[in-house]
Design a protein around this motif. Structure first.
Motif, PDB file in Angstrom:
ATOM      1  N   LYS A 216     -85.971  -9.599   5.462  1.00 50.13           N
ATOM      2  CA  LYS A 216     -84.866 -10.127   4.659  1.00 50.13           C
ATOM      3  C   LYS A 216     -84.004 -11.033   5.526  1.00 50.13           C
ATOM      4  O   LYS A 216     -84.050 -10.959   6.749  1.00 50.13           O
ATOM      5  CB  LYS A 216     -84.002  -9.001   4.093  1.00 50.13           C
ATOM      6  N   GLY A 217     -83.190 -11.847   4.873  1.00 46.92           N
ATOM      7  CA  GLY A 217     -82.282 -12.712   5.601  1.00 46.92           C
ATOM      8  C   GLY A 217     -81.120 -13.123   4.713  1.00 46.92           C
ATOM      9  O   GLY A 217     -81.208 -13.072   3.490  1.00 46.92           O
ATOM     10  N   ILE A 218     -80.021 -13.533   5.339  1.00 44.41           N
ATOM     11  CA  ILE A 218     -78.839 -14.004   4.617  1.00 44.41           C
ATOM     12  C   ILE A 218     -78.891 -15.530   4.636  1.00 44.41           C
ATOM     13  O   ILE A 218     -78.847 -16.143   5.698  1.00 44.41           O
ATOM     14  CB  ILE A 218     -77.541 -13.500   5.278  1.00 44.41           C
ATOM     15  N   TYR A 219     -78.972 -16.120   3.463  1.00 46.40           N
ATOM     16  CA  TYR A 219     -79.112 -17.571   3.335  1.00 46.40           C
ATOM     17  C   TYR A 219     -77.747 -18.237   3.165  1.00 46.40           C
ATOM     18  O   TYR A 219     -76.914 -17.746   2.407  1.00 46.40           O
ATOM     19  CB  TYR A 219     -79.966 -17.916   2.119  1.00 46.40           C
ATOM     20  N   PHE A 220     -77.556 -19.366   3.852  1.00 47.48           N
ATOM     21  CA  PHE A 220     -76.344 -20.179   3.720  1.00 47.48           C
ATOM     22  C   PHE A 220     -76.724 -21.638   3.595  1.00 47.48           C
ATOM     23  O   PHE A 220     -77.699 -22.082   4.196  1.00 47.48           O
ATOM     24  CB  PHE A 220     -75.420 -20.008   4.929  1.00 47.48           C
ATOM     25  N   CYS A 221     -75.937 -22.369   2.830  1.00 52.18           N
ATOM     26  CA  CYS A 221     -76.149 -23.795   2.639  1.00 52.18           C
ATOM     27  C   CYS A 221     -74.883 -24.545   3.029  1.00 52.18           C
ATOM     28  O   CYS A 221     -73.790 -24.214   2.558  1.00 52.18           O
ATOM     29  CB  CYS A 221     -76.496 -24.068   1.175  1.00 52.18           C
ATOM     30  N   LEU A 222     -75.012 -25.535   3.896  1.00 54.22           N
ATOM     31  CA  LEU A 222     -73.900 -26.380   4.320  1.00 54.22           C
ATOM     32  C   LEU A 222     -74.172 -27.793   3.830  1.00 54.22           C
ATOM     33  O   LEU A 222     -75.263 -28.321   4.038  1.00 54.22           O
ATOM     34  CB  LEU A 222     -73.774 -26.411   5.844  1.00 54.22           C
ATOM     35  N   ASP A 223     -73.199 -28.411   3.193  1.00 52.30           N
ATOM     36  CA  ASP A 223     -73.299 -29.805   2.758  1.00 52.30           C
ATOM     37  C   ASP A 223     -72.190 -30.564   3.470  1.00 52.30           C
ATOM     38  O   ASP A 223     -71.020 -30.201   3.349  1.00 52.30           O
ATOM     39  CB  ASP A 223     -73.146 -29.887   1.245  1.00 52.30           C
ATOM     40  N   TYR A 224     -72.548 -31.610   4.202  1.00 51.83           N
ATOM     41  CA  TYR A 224     -71.553 -32.304   5.019  1.00 51.83           C
ATOM     42  C   TYR A 224     -71.960 -33.752   5.261  1.00 51.83           C
ATOM     43  O   TYR A 224     -73.120 -34.133   5.070  1.00 51.83           O
ATOM     44  CB  TYR A 224     -71.369 -31.582   6.360  1.00 51.83           C
ATOM     45  N   ALA A 225     -70.990 -34.543   5.675  1.00 49.84           N
ATOM     46  CA  ALA A 225     -71.226 -35.921   6.086  1.00 49.84           C
ATOM     47  C   ALA A 225     -70.911 -36.011   7.573  1.00 49.84           C
ATOM     48  O   ALA A 225     -69.901 -35.472   8.023  1.00 49.84           O
ATOM     49  CB  ALA A 225     -70.341 -36.882   5.301  1.00 49.84           C
ATOM     50  N   ALA A 226     -71.787 -36.674   8.317  1.00 47.05           N
ATOM     51  CA  ALA A 226     -71.584 -36.772   9.759  1.00 47.05           C
ATOM     52  C   ALA A 226     -72.513 -37.830  10.335  1.00 47.05           C
ATOM     53  O   ALA A 226     -73.399 -38.339   9.646  1.00 47.05           O
ATOM     54  CB  ALA A 226     -71.860 -35.425  10.421  1.00 47.05           C
ATOM     55  N   ALA A 227     -72.299 -38.121  11.608  1.00 50.17           N
ATOM     56  CA  ALA A 227     -73.182 -39.017  12.349  1.00 50.17           C
ATOM     57  C   ALA A 227     -74.386 -38.212  12.863  1.00 50.17           C
ATOM     58  O   ALA A 227     -74.360 -36.973  12.871  1.00 50.17           O
ATOM     59  CB  ALA A 227     -72.422 -39.647  13.504  1.00 50.17           C
ATOM     60  N   GLY A 228     -75.417 -38.896  13.291  1.00 47.03           N
ATOM     61  CA  GLY A 228     -76.659 -38.242  13.712  1.00 47.03           C
ATOM     62  C   GLY A 228     -76.504 -37.272  14.860  1.00 47.03           C
ATOM     63  O   GLY A 228     -77.178 -36.248  14.915  1.00 47.03           O
ATOM     64  N   GLN A 229     -75.632 -37.558  15.812  1.00 47.47           N
ATOM     65  CA  GLN A 229     -75.438 -36.673  16.963  1.00 47.47           C
ATOM     66  C   GLN A 229     -74.917 -35.303  16.530  1.00 47.47           C
ATOM     67  O   GLN A 229     -75.203 -34.302  17.176  1.00 47.47           O
ATOM     68  CB  GLN A 229     -74.480 -37.290  17.971  1.00 47.47           C
TER      69      GLN A 229
END
Length: 127
Positions: free
Chosen positions: A57-70
């Motif tokens: 089993k695992g705890i799933y998280f989703c992050l949505d963001y804007a950023a530069a490649g680094q």
């Protein structure tokens, strides 16, 4: 700036506080690279399709963001070094994104509010 979505799976033995620390660390990295986190939502504890580090089993998280490649490189490096993160995957959602317009769109859909409500209900803190 590009828009990214990162999904990661955390160890199922983690407490809400420990998962919150991972989220806070990731949010800090995004902000350090002048990025903007649109939302971070928990998708809950789920069964894995196959064993990862002896876990089913695992705890799933989703992050949505804007950023530069680094920023993505640094996020992935930190998740790779964190023994509590079982797997992660980052995809590019858009090559160019208007950060303020995208944030307004997410708020209009109510996703940002949903994340804040989850935190109030006692789920793992989302940043």
């Amino acid at each position: 700036m590009r828009e990214y979505e990162t999904v990661y799976i955390a160890s199922p033995q983690l407490t809400d506080q420990q998962v919150g620390q991972i989220n806070t660390k990731l949010k800090g990295i995004i902000e350090r690279y002048d990025g903007r986190l649109f939302y971070a939502k928990s998708m809950g504890k789920k069964n894995l399709a196959y064993r990862i580090r002896k876990q089913t089993k695992g705890i799933y998280f989703c992050l949505d963001y804007a950023a530069a490649g680094q920023c993505v490189n640094e996020l992935e490096r930190n998740m790779m070094l964190d023994e509590n993160v079982l797997r992660f995957m980052t995809v590019v959602k858009a090559e160019k994104v208007d950060v303020d317009a995208r944030a307004a769109e997410i708020e209009a859909r109510g996703e940002a509010v949903h994340a804040a409500e989850e935190e109030k209900e006692g789920h793992a803190p989302v940043v």
